[in-house]
Scaffold this active site. Structure first.
Site, mmCIF file in Angstrom:
data_model
loop_
_atom_site.group_PDB
_atom_site.id
_atom_site.type_symbol
_atom_site.label_atom_id
_atom_site.label_comp_id
_atom_site.label_asym_id
_atom_site.label_seq_id
_atom_site.Cartn_x
_atom_site.Cartn_y
_atom_site.Cartn_z
ATOM 1 N N TYR A 127 0.583 -1.311 -0.265
ATOM 2 C CA TYR A 127 -0.072 0.335 -0.138
ATOM 3 C C TYR A 127 0.985 1.337 0.237
ATOM 4 O O TYR A 127 1.875 1.985 0.454
ATOM 5 C CB TYR A 127 -0.914 -0.086 0.821
ATOM 6 C CG TYR A 127 -0.427 -0.535 2.498
ATOM 7 C CD1 TYR A 127 -0.004 1.666 3.236
ATOM 8 C CD2 TYR A 127 0.106 -1.000 3.300
ATOM 9 C CE1 TYR A 127 0.582 1.274 4.594
ATOM 10 C CE2 TYR A 127 0.227 -1.050 4.195
ATOM 11 C CZ TYR A 127 1.635 0.162 5.000
ATOM 12 O OH TYR A 127 1.661 -0.205 6.835
ATOM 13 N N CYS A 128 0.476 2.543 -0.500
ATOM 14 C CA CYS A 128 1.174 4.061 -0.267
ATOM 15 C C CYS A 128 -0.214 4.749 0.378
ATOM 16 O O CYS A 128 -0.957 3.921 1.612
ATOM 17 C CB CYS A 128 1.389 4.407 -1.259
ATOM 18 S SG CYS A 128 -0.198 4.515 -2.546
ATOM 19 N N PHE A 129 -0.663 5.882 0.484
ATOM 20 C CA PHE A 129 -1.006 6.706 1.532
ATOM 21 C C PHE A 129 -2.499 6.442 1.323
ATOM 22 O O PHE A 129 -3.618 6.213 1.867
ATOM 23 C CB PHE A 129 -0.286 8.019 1.084
ATOM 24 C CG PHE A 129 -1.258 9.031 2.365
ATOM 25 C CD1 PHE A 129 -0.964 8.286 3.516
ATOM 26 C CD2 PHE A 129 -1.963 10.202 1.921
ATOM 27 C CE1 PHE A 129 -1.582 9.738 5.063
ATOM 28 C CE2 PHE A 129 -2.513 10.715 2.884
ATOM 29 C CZ PHE A 129 -2.721 10.547 4.063
#
Length: 379
Positions: free
Chosen positions: A99-101
């Protein structure tokens, strides 16, 4: 980008935490340091500086220009190194995810590069860190509001924490906060970031209630703060109205338990965390004990503070000089009788109507068993 539509997306956020899935966090290091999930590993797509530059380009020229700059900043060799790190994580954790932000551009690019460069199909989280964090905050509110808690109290030195840990269904706020909850309660390791503490408590409560929604959970009776970490307000409000059991032990047993918890184990912790020798650990323990005494100087009063500090200096000299702990026992006894016990008795007076049982550890264990909480090993 070829193949992007076929790459998997995880939308069931609850299952991520309930199944304890490994997490690859591709946010920039500065984002990870501000708040993360327990066990997540940070192997970023962009460094802090690269992220800053790409963000500026995105605002000035849009997404395509930002993507182009990202590829310019990361040359072929560096790209290969980053893909190799993601590949190593994916191969070590085939049941994991990334995941990223916000679950957008960075996680899609990471997922796509893993697929194109390493042939690995690895899922990403829809909504990314932001959606996962929002889920935990909502879950904490929901689960804490009616959680079937039983609070565990007792004067300093009765051994509440080792007692608590004997029970499978417990919520260890002090362990998660890395603090014993008093002026002397600092641990060798620093406290987690506030967001990290909150995330971990939310996950613990989510798992406990998922396994058995209506079975009781044992929690140590804490104040609003554990060290400098705030107990989540909804959970604290539930704690304040939950039944309380109180462990009672003779003073001399409490002295021995406090010696172990606050001095012997503390020194071992400094040796472990700092990988230092006995001299280095002893210096940190001395600083820790004297600093704690100074922090409560106002409450002790000038005369008593001077007396206790002098006792501490002599006791530490005797321990490190002649391996004699009797002075430490005397110091602890004075602190318990003259400082901690009056303070605890004052606080307990406002909770009298919630006390459902008090007695020695064995009797408290029997009472908890009658309420559906059984220890994993004999008390």
């Amino acid at each position: 980008m070829s193949g992007r539509a076929d790459l998997p997306i995880v939308t069931d956020i609850a299952s991520i935490f309930l199944d304890e899935r490994p997490m690859l966090d591709v946010r920039a290091p500065v984002e990870f340091e501000q708040g993360a999930f327990p066990g997540a590993e940070n192997r970023p797509l962009l460094t802090d500086e690269e992220r800053h530059q790409v963000g500026i380009r995105y605002k000035e020229a849009g997404q395509d220009a930002a993507i182009a700059l990202g590829y310019e900043l990361v040359d072929t060799d560096e790209k290969a190194r980053r893909v190799a790190r993601w590949q190593a994580f994916a191969e070590a954790h085939p049941d994991g995810l990334l995941y990223c932000f916000r679950g957008g551009l960075r996680s899609r690019l990471t997922q796509q590069m893993l697929f194109e460069e390493a042939g690995i199909t690895y899922p990403r989280v829809a909504g990314g860190y932001k959606a996962m964090r929002r889920f935990l905050l909502d879950a904490l509110e929901t689960q804490a509001t009616d959680a079937p808690l039983i609070m565990l109290g007792g004067r300093t030195g009765v051994g509440k924490t080792p007692f608590l840990l004997r029970f499978e269904r417990h919520l260890d706020l002090e362990g998660r906060a890395r603090h014993k909850g008093s002026a002397f309660g600092r641990e060798p390791e620093p406290q987690p970031m506030p967001i990290d503490f909150e995330n971990q408590v939310a996950i613990d409560l989510l798992r406990l209630r998922h396994r058995a929604p209506d079975e009781p959970i044992l929690v140590e009776d804490e104040g609003k703060m554990v060290g400098s970490r705030l107990v989540p307000p909804t959970l604290f409000e539930r704690m304040r109205v939950s039944p309380l059991v109180v462990i009672e032990r003779p003073l001399e047993e409490r002295v021995e338990q406090s010696l172990k918890d606050y001095i012997i184990d503390l020194e071992a912790g400094y040796r472990r965390v700092l990988a230092t020798d006995a001299a280095g650990a002893s210096a940190r323990v001395r600083e820790h004990i004297l600093g704690a005494i100074d922090r409560v100087a106002k409450r002790l009063g000038g005369v008593r503070h001077a007396k206790v500090r002098g006792m501490a200096e002599e006791a530490l000299d005797a321990w490190y000089g002649q391996d004699d702990v009797q002075g430490l026992r005397d110091l602890i006894r004075v602190m318990l009788v003259e400082y901690y016990d009056p303070m605890y008795d004052y606080q307990l007076a406002s909770k009298r109507d919630r006390i459902v049982f008090s007695g020695p550890p064995e009797a408290v264990a029997e009472e908890l068993a009658s309420r559906g909480l059984r220890p994993q090993a004999p008390i």
